[in-house]
Design a protein around this motif. Structure first.
Motif, mmCIF file in Angstrom:
data_model
loop_
_atom_site.group_PDB
_atom_site.id
_atom_site.type_symbol
_atom_site.label_atom_id
_atom_site.label_comp_id
_atom_site.label_asym_id
_atom_site.label_seq_id
_atom_site.Cartn_x
_atom_site.Cartn_y
_atom_site.Cartn_z
ATOM 1 N N ARG A 41 0.646 -1.316 0.049
ATOM 2 C CA ARG A 41 -0.110 0.119 0.091
ATOM 3 C C ARG A 41 0.912 1.298 0.074
ATOM 4 O O ARG A 41 1.913 1.222 0.424
ATOM 5 N N TYR A 53 -5.710 5.404 0.907
ATOM 6 C CA TYR A 53 -4.439 4.455 0.413
ATOM 7 C C TYR A 53 -4.761 3.699 -1.007
ATOM 8 O O TYR A 53 -5.956 3.400 -1.488
ATOM 9 N N TYR A 55 -4.028 0.385 -2.667
ATOM 10 C CA TYR A 55 -3.504 -1.024 -2.411
ATOM 11 C C TYR A 55 -3.097 -1.400 -3.848
ATOM 12 O O TYR A 55 -3.792 -1.564 -4.800
ATOM 13 N N VAL A 163 -6.300 -6.031 5.273
ATOM 14 C CA VAL A 163 -5.443 -7.103 4.177
ATOM 15 C C VAL A 163 -5.699 -8.651 4.522
ATOM 16 O O VAL A 163 -5.833 -9.199 5.812
ATOM 17 N N LEU A 172 -8.270 -7.682 -0.270
ATOM 18 C CA LEU A 172 -8.459 -6.357 0.442
ATOM 19 C C LEU A 172 -10.141 -6.661 0.765
ATOM 20 O O LEU A 172 -10.942 -6.157 -0.033
#
Length: 397
Positions: A41, A53, A55, A163, A172
């Motif tokens: 991330r 964020y 990922y 996660v 995710l």
């Protein structure tokens, strides 16, 4: 990601039979012998002081998926070409500011690139529905109707990430709690959306939701695909198969009439693979209303109580194939009709009409107002749960 011979893939497309008959089953080397997928991330910006964020999920063969915590957006899906070079096959923006500024009707875009949409995906007529004798009003934002949850739907929320790791996959999990009354919907809805990438070339999206009051729910993902690459031009040459004999026709504001009509003998017939552009310009009232394809097809569930084939798209130029399985009863095929060239994508290309297409697995549009449609009602003690699998494969040159 599964690799097929060109002859196998074209034969599969012509027959309407998938390159992968069942999601999660690889036809190449055993996934257990490959490195497990990885996830990382990075900060992607801030909204109201909250960090968003990005990922990055990477599977064997270089298949890479990038997902934002803002809107649960699939920002990119990179697939290596025949020379191993990554090619992004979904439409998106390079910055968070672009998503905030352009990804909804209120912001002047209305495209919902890659986003999770809800509480009610697609349209609700005039934004109103009645449940257990009470009438509720959702803000209208599309031709006098509510679209994708109203003016501030799930696509505009920052979701909480977790996660997940499996022996052959990485995931995710995104969570969002929608308070009672948000956008006019009753009940506190606790929602979980989990993206899982595996070494068989499958991106799986699973939704789970519970409520403390009776409410209506319809969740989907709104990714736009261009299997030739997001900067490659229009998708009219893609071959599309929809495993659906019926569709839900709409009125002049794109609200279903309540009928389930046969696709046979109409431009809506994709029961055999057909180029997206082959009939899109025909003078059919349904196509004219949406300025192209923007309709819900009734998925042929057959005898399956679980995942059923909904759609398959093949780009003959690159050899890439997208196969979609789902537990949902419908799939909205949208041919990117309202892309006008004003939005610039991740690769620096202005997106014009039909530079991408969407396959939104869903309950039917306006189902809260049609008793004959599958019920969208969720009650306390019940669990809303649906799964969609996007299978990616490439034929060898």
């Amino acid at each position: 990601m599964t690799s097929l011979s060109r002859r196998q893939a074209l034969a599969a497309a012509a027959a309407g039979v998938g390159a992968m008959a069942t999601p999660g089953v690889a036809t190449a080397a055993s996934p257990s012998r490959r490195p497990a997928p990885a996830i990382s991330r990075e900060a992607f910006g801030q909204i109201g002081g909250v960090t968003v964020y990005r990922y990055t999920l990477v599977a064997s063969g270089g298949l890479t998926v990038r997902i934002l915590t803002y809107g649960g957006i699939v920002q990119s899906v990179q697939v290596p070409d025949g020379r191993g070079r990554p090619v992004d096959i979904v439409l998106g923006f390079a910055t968070l500011d672009d998503y905030v500024a352009h990804n909804s009707p209120e912001a002047g875009g209305g495209v919902y690139f890659g986003a999770l949409v809800g509480r009610y995906a697609n349209r609700i007529a005039k934004g109103t529905f009645t449940l257990d004798g009470a009438t509720y009003q959702v803000p209208v934002n599309n031709n006098g109707n509510a679209l994708h949850g109203g003016t501030a739907g799930f696509d505009k929320k920052v979701w909480t990430p977790t996660v997940e790791h499996g022996p052959d996959s990485v995931g995710l999990r995104l969570e969002y709690v929608s308070p009672d009354g948000e956008m006019g919907f009753p009940g506190t809805l606790t929602t979980r959306a989990t993206y899982t990438l595996d070494n068989s070339g499958n991106l799986t999206l699973t939704f789970r939701a519970t409520t403390d009051r009776p409410t209506v729910v319809n969740l989907t993902n709104h990714t736009y695909w261009n299997l030739a690459g997001e900067s490659s031009g229009d998708v009219y040459g893609h071959l599309l198969h929809l495993d659906a004999d019926r569709y839900t026709p709409v009125d002049g504001t794109q609200i279903p009439t309540g009928e389930l009509l046969s696709v046979h003998g109409t431009p809506m017939d994709f029961t055999r693979p057909t180029a997206i552009g082959a009939r899109v310009a025909q003078a059919d009232p349904q196509l004219m209303t949406g300025q192209g394809y923007d309709l819900n097809w009734v998925v042929d569930q057959g005898r399956s109580a679980g995942l059923a084939l909904a759609a398959r798209a093949v780009d003959p130029r690159s050899g890439r194939t997208l196969t979609v399985w789902t537990t949902q009863p419908g799939v909205q095929f949208y041919s990117g009709n309202f892309l006008t060239g004003t939005l610039v994508g991740t690769g620096g290309t202005a997106y014009r009409q039909s530079y991408g297409f969407a396959l939104e697995t869903q309950n039917f549009p306006d189902a809260p107002n049609h008793a004959a449609f599958p019920s969208p009602v969720l009650r306390p003690g019940e669990v809303y749960q649906h799964t969609t699998v996007y299978g990616l494969s490439t034929m060898r040159p």
